[in-house]
Structure formats: C-alpha cells, structure tokens
Design an enzyme around this catalytic site. Structure first.
Site, PDB file in Angstrom:
ATOM      1  N   HIS A   1       0.841  -1.216   0.000  1.00 46.93           N
ATOM      2  CA  HIS A   1       0.000   0.000   0.000  1.00 46.93           C
ATOM      3  C   HIS A   1       0.872   1.261   0.000  1.00 46.93           C
ATOM      4  CE1 HIS A   1      -3.346  -2.680   1.226  1.00 46.93           C
ATOM      5  NE2 HIS A   1      -2.379  -3.261   1.917  1.00 46.93           N
TER       6      HIS A   1
ATOM      7  N   SER B   1      13.415  21.160 -17.355  1.00 44.63           N
ATOM      8  CA  SER B   1      12.214  21.975 -17.508  1.00 44.63           C
ATOM      9  C   SER B   1      12.579  23.267 -18.221  1.00 44.63           C
ATOM     10  CB  SER B   1      11.632  22.284 -16.124  1.00 44.63           C
ATOM     11  OG  SER B   1      10.862  23.458 -16.165  1.00 44.63           O
TER      12      SER B   1
ATOM     13  N   LYS C   1      15.135  21.572 -12.325  1.00 49.76           N
ATOM     14  CA  LYS C   1      14.489  20.275 -12.545  1.00 49.76           C
ATOM     15  C   LYS C   1      15.335  19.247 -13.283  1.00 49.76           C
ATOM     16  CE  LYS C   1      10.201  19.923 -12.054  1.00 49.76           C
ATOM     17  NZ  LYS C   1       9.714  18.816 -11.312  1.00 49.76           N
TER      18      LYS C   1
ATOM     19  N   GLU D   1       8.461   8.053 -17.113  1.00 46.50           N
ATOM     20  CA  GLU D   1       7.033   8.412 -17.147  1.00 46.50           C
ATOM     21  C   GLU D   1       6.379   7.944 -18.449  1.00 46.50           C
ATOM     22  OE1 GLU D   1       6.648  12.432 -14.546  1.00 46.50           O
ATOM     23  OE2 GLU D   1       7.949  12.532 -16.274  1.00 46.50           O
TER      24      GLU D   1
END
Ligand code: ARG
Length: 446
Positions: free
Chosen positions: A151, A282, A288, A295
């Site tokens: 979880h 970024s 970043k 992803e």
C-alpha cells in the site's frame, strides 16, 4: 495510382478518396512477403505453372528486391501490389504468372506471421539485455536492504536483490509467454483467397524448404507449413492478438518498474539517482531533473492496452472469412512492438547507470514500524497466540506514536505493561534490518 492487382470487371476508376482511405502499404512486412513469393515461385515451378527458366528469372528478381532496403511507394494500394509491380519492372509480363493460385488474403497472413515470429525473437533478445542489467545491479548491491512496501506504506525490510528479482521473474515469464506464442503460430500457405488452390498440399512443404533456410538464419526453428483449413488460415488473427497481449503484459511490468524508480527518485524518498542521460529538464524551472523516460514507459502501457483492445474489437463478430477490417491489425501490431522494444532498451541503459543512495535508505530503515511484525513473531516464539501477540504489538505501536517515544527508548517497566514476555535487550536486537531479513526462511532464493 500505381498498377493494381485487379480491375478487369470495373468500368469506373476508384474514387481518389477511397483510394487514399483503403491504402495500406505496410512495408514492415515487405521482406517476409518477398520470402513468401520466393517460396511460391518454387512451388509454381514444381507444379509446372512456371518453366525452370521462368522461375529462375522471377527468383532472381525477387532476391534482388529483397536484398535492397525496401523503399515504400505510397502510390501502391498495398505492399503486395508494390512488390508485384517491382517484379514486373524487372521481368516484364512474366511477373503476371507469379500470382497464380495465390491471394493477398493468404499472403498477408504468411508475411505477418513471419513478422511476428522474427520480432518475438527480437523481443526475447531485448528482454535478455534488460534481465542481465537488472541481475548485475542486484548482484552489485546484494547486501543492501530496503524498506519493503505494501500500500506504499512501510511494511517489512527486504533485500534489494529480492526486489529486483521480482522484475527478473516477470520478464522471464514474458519471455516464456512469447516463446509459447511463437511455437503455437503455424505457418500457412496455399489457402488462396479462402477455398484452397489446385496445388497439392505436399508441394507447399517441399518447396518451402528453400526459404526455411533463410528463416533459420533469423534464428527461427523449423517451420512446418500446415494449412489444414484454408478458411481458418485467412480469417485467423489470434496470433496478432496473442502477440500484442503478451506485449501489453510486458509493458505493464515495465510500467511498474518505471513507477517504482520514479517514486524512489523523488526528494521525499531519495533512494536512487537516475543518470542525467536518462532524464530531461524543464523550460521554466532551472533546477528540474525529471524522469520523463520512465514516465513515458509508465504511460505507454495504456497505449499498448489500447492497441490490444482495438484489434480485439475489430475482430469481434467479423463473419468468416477474410474481411478488409483485418488490415487494421497492422498499425497496432507494429506500434506495440516498436514501443516495447524501445522501452526495454531504454530501461537497460537506465538500469546500468542507476546509483543507490545507501545512507538515505539506511535512514529509512531506522523506522521502528518496519519491525513490528518481528516483535509479533518474538512473542509467538514465547508461546503467545498470534492474534494476541498482534494486538499487544498494535497497542505498543499506538502508545509509541501517541507519546512520541521510540519503542527502543522505553524502559523495561513500560514494556512489561504490554507483555510480561518482553525483555528489553532482546527487543532491541529485533530492530536490525539484517536480523529481520535473515529471520525469513520460507523463501528459496535463486
Ligand atoms: N492490406 C490487406 C490486409 O492487411 C492485404 C490483404 C488485402 N486483401 C484483399 N482482398 N483486399 O489485410
């Protein structure tokens, strides 16, 4: 529009929009269609439809076309038409004999099955690459212990190598699944449009031995040509559904690996450092370093399921035998292979360069909650019934949270209030990741 393979019964030209709409020059299967034509020319020679001289001319032309990089001609209706036209350019009207006893309906199945078999082999190779990168990383960090999660909450300490072994197990299952699918894929020749051809079945196998040699070069096992039911041969697309289903499961596995690494690379976790070569920046926030490749691997799984659903839905309720709907199987097939093979290669590179932040991991391993289950086993060893032990440790954890006192800092007197079986110095030993993982004996490690 280039020359078509049909037209005699038509008075009118095809509407240009219809031409554009129905076109499908799937050059990904060109080399396999050429192999099919080579086998077919042999068969025609054997059955007397072609003289040896004619067959030889066609075989030379086909081999020449096959030897060069295939350049897609978008003016052709499909890849079969383009190859036929290319042969005609080389040998003139003799090319018209090549299509004897043949239909694009059986050609496309033959070529697509060979595409699947050779590309399954490639997938297996890419899987091996990733598996060996993961195995090396696991071996390099074989002593590292991490908090295990259920979880996404701290559960129990586990070996990092066992964690990575999970992905190896998944990938080995994927490989087996792919192998089975390929073995189950029987190659068919001689179905014609649907009803079979006047050529006796035995000839297909004998003549096909020639290109079987070619296929062996591509690492494929002996191919037996079985066309026990010509209607089924032209209407079956199970093999595509099975292949992209296996690719979807594989993509799902890769998406889980990607997600674990994304989470682990966050500032909050900080367990891993993903190499800059596998990250992007970024345009607005200069600090970043984003895990975009991971992803996209996570996101692509959805696209793969879409491909699977589109072919399953296209096939649903189709009447026997061949229907043009079926040409819509190619894009999802090619796309699924392309995406998954790229993912496997990207992940291999990313895993090879992955670094672990051991001090951060150790910091997290100090969380006492990770050892709560070990405390339960401690009481069970002292003959306390499991349910009772579970409740005792639950109360102890609650007390520790509410009072803000670490269990290890509690006095022997405090601990006794929860169970007379607690001995402080024994308990303290339990809060050790090494002792915790070693105490789990049910797992047979590879
Ligand atoms: N492009 C077609 C396909 O992929 C090839 C077979 C066409 N057959 C036909 N009768 N129009 O299914």
């Amino acid at each position: 529009m280039a020359k078509k393979l049909w037209g005699g019964r038509f008075n009118k030209k095809t509407d240009p929009l219809v031409e554009k709409f129905t076109k499908s020059n799937d050059c990904e299967i060109a080399e396999y269609d050429i192999l099919g034509s080579i086998a077919h020319a042999e068969i025609l020679k054997k059955c007397g439809y072609l003289t040896p001289v004619e067959a030889n001319k066609l075989l030379v032309a086909l081999s020449q076309i096959g030897a060069k990089r295939f350049k897609k001609d978008d003016s052709c209706e499909d890849v079969h038409t383009q190859i036929q036209n290319m042969v005609q350019e080389k040998v003139g009207d003799l090319a018209l004999k090549l299509h004897t006893a043949r239909s694009r309906n059986d050609q496309v199945v033959f070529a697509t099955k060979l595409y699947c078999k050779t590309h399954i082999k490639l997938c297996e190779k890419f899987i091996d690459g990733l598996v060996s990168a993961i195995a090396k990383l696991a071996q390099k960090n074989k002593k590292v212990i991490i908090p295990g999660f259920t979880h996404l909450q701290h559960a129990q300490p586990v070996y990092l190598k066992d964690y990575f072994q999970v992905y190896i197990e998944m990938l080995e299952r994927d490989k087996k699944r792919l192998e089975y699918i390929s073995d189950n894929m029987t190659i068919t020749l001689g179905a014609g449009a649907l009803a079979g051809t006047p050529i006796p079945a035995s000839n297909y196998n004998i003549a096909a031995s020639k290109y079987v040699k070619e296929l062996k070069k591509a690492g494929l096992k002996d191919l037996n040509i079985v066309t026990s039911n010509s209607l089924d041969a032209v209407s079956d697309r199970d093999f595509i559904i099975e292949f992209i289903n296996a690719l979807s499961i594989l993509a799902m596995h890769l998406s889980r690996l990607a997600e674990d690494l994304i989470i682990w690379s966050t500032k909050e976790f900080d367990f891993v450092e993903i190499d800059e070569a596998f990250c992007t920046g970024s345009s607005l926030m200069p600090q970043k370093k984003n895990p975009d490749a991971l992803e996209l691997i996570r996101g692509n799984a959805g696209r793969l399921y879409g491909n699977l659903m589109s072919v399953l839905t296209m096939m649903k309720g189709l009447p026997l035998t061949y229907n043009r709907d079926m040409q819509l199987d190619k894009e999802p097939l090619f796309d699924s292979f392309e995406k998954v093979s790229l993912e496997l290669k990207v992940l291999e590179g990313l895993i090879k360069t992955l670094k672990f932040n051991k001090s951060k991991i150790e910091e997290q391993l100090r969380d006492e909650s990770l050892y709560a289950t070990d405390m339960v086993y401690y009481l069970v060893d002292k003959k306390v019934p499991f349910k009772e032990a579970h409740a005792i440790v639950g109360r102890l954890v609650k007390y520790s949270i509410n009072k803000g006192i670490a269990i290890q800092k509690m006095s022997q007197g405090d601990l006794k209030k929860f169970s007379g079986n607690f001995v402080k110095k024994d308990l303290i030993n339990l809060f050790d990741p090494k002792i915790s993982v070693k105490s789990k004996k049910s797992v047979k490690r590879k």
